[in-house]
Write an enzyme that holds these catalytic residues in place. Structure first.
Site, PDB file in Angstrom:
ATOM      1  N   PHE A  88       0.713  -1.195  -0.076  1.00 10.87           N
ATOM      2  CA  PHE A  88       0.270   0.177  -0.163  1.00 10.87           C
ATOM      3  C   PHE A  88       0.724   1.182  -0.042  1.00 10.87           C
ATOM      4  CE2 PHE A  88      -2.988   3.274   2.013  1.00 10.87           C
ATOM      5  CZ  PHE A  88      -4.085   2.834   1.202  1.00 10.87           C
TER       6      PHE A  88
ATOM      7  N   ASP B 237       2.288  -5.418   8.757  1.00  8.03           N
ATOM      8  CA  ASP B 237       1.012  -4.517   8.437  1.00  8.03           C
ATOM      9  C   ASP B 237      -0.271  -5.306   8.635  1.00  8.03           C
ATOM     10  OD1 ASP B 237      -1.117  -2.952   7.453  1.00  8.03           O
ATOM     11  OD2 ASP B 237       0.212  -1.499   6.785  1.00  8.03           O
TER      12      ASP B 237
ATOM     13  N   TYR C 173     -10.826   0.515  10.922  1.00  4.66           N
ATOM     14  CA  TYR C 173     -12.162   0.800  10.034  1.00  4.66           C
ATOM     15  C   TYR C 173     -12.487  -0.190   8.942  1.00  4.66           C
ATOM     16  CZ  TYR C 173      -8.458   3.197   7.389  1.00  4.66           C
ATOM     17  OH  TYR C 173      -7.563   3.730   6.506  1.00  4.66           O
ATOM     18  N   LYS C 174     -11.621  -1.341   8.825  1.00  9.34           N
ATOM     19  CA  LYS C 174     -11.906  -2.416   8.000  1.00  9.34           C
ATOM     20  C   LYS C 174     -12.353  -3.386   8.313  1.00  9.34           C
ATOM     21  CE  LYS C 174      -8.119  -0.604   4.920  1.00  9.34           C
ATOM     22  NZ  LYS C 174      -6.852  -0.269   4.734  1.00  9.34           N
TER      23      LYS C 174
ATOM     24  N   ARG D  48     -12.094  -5.445  -6.791  1.00 14.05           N
ATOM     25  CA  ARG D  48     -11.562  -5.894  -5.703  1.00 14.05           C
ATOM     26  C   ARG D  48     -13.226  -6.251  -4.878  1.00 14.05           C
ATOM     27  NH1 ARG D  48      -7.984  -2.936  -1.189  1.00 14.05           N
ATOM     28  NH2 ARG D  48      -9.945  -1.924  -0.891  1.00 14.05           N
TER      29      ARG D  48
HETATM   30  C1  LIG Z   1      -5.898   0.691   4.738  1.00 16.94           C
HETATM   31  C2  LIG Z   1      -4.599   0.986   4.598  1.00 16.94           C
HETATM   32  C3  LIG Z   1      -3.845   1.679   5.262  1.00 16.94           C
HETATM   33  C4  LIG Z   1      -4.319   3.205   5.893  1.00 16.94           C
HETATM   34  O1  LIG Z   1      -3.787   3.998   6.524  1.00 16.94           O
HETATM   35  P1  LIG Z   1      -4.393   5.294   7.051  1.00 16.94           P
HETATM   36  O2  LIG Z   1      -3.356   6.038   7.620  1.00 16.94           O
HETATM   37  O3  LIG Z   1      -5.437   4.953   7.958  1.00 16.94           O
HETATM   38  O4  LIG Z   1      -5.030   5.959   6.025  1.00 16.94           O
HETATM   39  C5  LIG Z   1      -2.445   1.691   5.422  1.00 16.94           C
HETATM   40  N1  LIG Z   1      -1.680   0.526   4.877  1.00 16.94           N
HETATM   41  C6  LIG Z   1      -2.605  -0.393   4.439  1.00 16.94           C
HETATM   42  C7  LIG Z   1      -1.621  -1.861   4.157  1.00 16.94           C
HETATM   43  C8  LIG Z   1      -3.779  -0.281   4.245  1.00 16.94           C
HETATM   44  O5  LIG Z   1      -4.371  -1.339   3.639  1.00 16.94           O
END
Ligand SMILES: *Cc1c(COP(=O)(O)O)cnc(C)c1O
Length: 416
Positions: free
Chosen positions: A132, A201, A226-227, A375
């Protein structure tokens, strides 16, 4: 293309699977809009009914009613550690090893510096080129004094990039696009054998499968709430630090919430003992209160059963796509083997964006990721087997009817 008989049988099989589902009771705990098959809970989980009640209570009684007294009377100040202790069993950690605060991105910055503080003599960080982007931006921000080695650029396999120069390995348990799932114990052991520290992560795995951090001897981890943890938009993230590292780690965002004695208002900074040293400043209390209710649901669900249903849902989805839609221009982008797949399935289609818009217009909500990825996330606490069948049938209709061609222009027009 499949005929009506095929879909009747598929629905009947799905019905039977739902009737035997031990997690079926959880669906009513969420508020889901009628007529929507929500396959985007890996981006933003739906609202738990209990979170909506908690928000109202926190706003009206605690904030509006008791005002500043709520810092103590409603336990606001301790929410980050109290919620951390609720996250801990979900990711295989112990109480006192997790704190809920800030955003995932901020916590990645903290964890990277914390990892480096444990290996001050090493200068290399390993990450995935396909990670990400925010993870990569954080890693790149560490500056020119460090080398960033990327899987997919510097070598095909993450494990092959780990040697005695590596301080930190920043790695996703589940890839946000492909859904590739790594084995936490194997990668942790490989990194530690080379003397490196691993940051996991867990954004796309926490809440949807057992993680087993302590069983694997993990060092540090971060993740979203939040996921799959259904904390609500922008709900604070978590950071894990193994108890054995807590006295030694340093993170650069020093602030009063991470001070050993925040209410002594001392001029000099002394980090708190334990996980509190990952805190910085005042936290979004209303978001934390909504999240608390979401975490209570995750704590109740048996994660082994959640993973089993997740595999069953993604297997059903992939099998139906292979039968009904594969000749219609979609290809599987996620691993075919569920053992190395998370709780999402990604497909590719040259007109992926427009196809997803057409699906959403028909009540099947997934999302699109560049360049051509559709997705679909399967959250076992509220997605049913019949939802999977209906989603693939809708996909087949969209692709076979090529209805997305017209929709594309509408969608593009809406953005510009
Ligand atoms: C959703 C996600 C994030 C989100 O980061 P925020 O700081 O909450 O915006 C970061 N890393 C990964 C791998 C994600 O899937």
């Amino acid at each position: 293309m499949a005929d009506d008989g095929f879909w009747m049988r598929a629905l009947a099989e799905a019905d039977a699977a739902d009737a035997a589902d031990p997690l079926a009771v959880f669906r009513d705990r969420f508020r889901l809009p009628p007529g929507v098959i929500y396959l985007d809970g890996n981006s933003l989980g739906p609202a738990p009914e209990a979170s909506l009640r908690a928000l109202a209570e926190a706003a009206e009684q605690e904030w509006a009613g008791a005002l500043v007294a709520s810092w103590n009377s409603a336990g606001w100040f301790d929410l980050p550690t109290r919620l951390g202790d609720l996250v801990a069993p979900v990711i295989g950690a112990d109480a006192g090893e997790v704190v809920v605060c800030d955003t995932t991105t901020i916590n990645i910055h903290k964890a990277l510096h914390a990892g480096l503080s444990l290996r001050p003599d090493r200068r290399v960080v390993v990450a995935e080129a396909g990670s990400f982007p925010t993870d990569l931006y954080a890693a790149a921000s560490l500056g020119a004094a460090l080398t960033l080695r990327l899987e997919g650029v510097d070598g095909p396999e993450l494990e092959g990039l780990i040697d005695a120069d590596v301080a930190v390995v920043l790695v996703n348990q589940v890839d946000y696009r492909s859904g590739l799932r790594r084995d936490v114990a194997t990668v942790t052991a490989r990194a530690q054998a080379a003397g490196a520290v691993v940051i996991w992560d867990l954004c796309h795995s926490a809440g949807v499968m057992p993680v087993g951090l302590n069983e694997a001897g993990a060092d540090l981890a971060v993740g979203c709430t939040y996921k799959y943890l259904n904390g609500g938009p922008g709900s604070p993230a978590f950071v894990f630090c193994a108890a054995r590292h807590q006295a030694a780690v340093r993170q650069p965002l020093a602030g009063w919430w991470g001070h050993a004695r925040p209410f002594d208002f001392e001029r000099g900074f002394e980090p708190a003992q334990g996980i509190r040293r990952f805190l910085c400043g005042t936290q979004p209390i209303l978001s934390l209160r909504a999240l608390e209710a979401g975490l209570a649901i995750a704590a109740e669900a048996d994660l082994g059963a959640v993973r089993a249903k997740s595999v069953a849902l993604t297997e059903r989805f992939v099998a139906l796509v292979e039968t009904a839609a594969a000749e219609l221009g979609v290809a599987l982008y996620s691993p075919r083997d569920p053992e190395v797949r998370g709780s999402q399935v990604a497909l590719t289609h040259p007109e992926g964006y427009a196809v997803m818009q057409a699906l959403i217009a028909r009540g099947v909500v997934g999302d699109f990721r560049q360049p051509d990825i559709l997705r679909f996330g399967f959250a076992p606490l509220y997605i049913r087997h019949v939802d999977v069948v209906r989603a693939v049938r809708t996909l087949e209709q969209v692709l076979a009817g090529r209805v997305w061609d017209a929709e594309r222009y509408r969608a593009r027009a809406a953005v510009t």
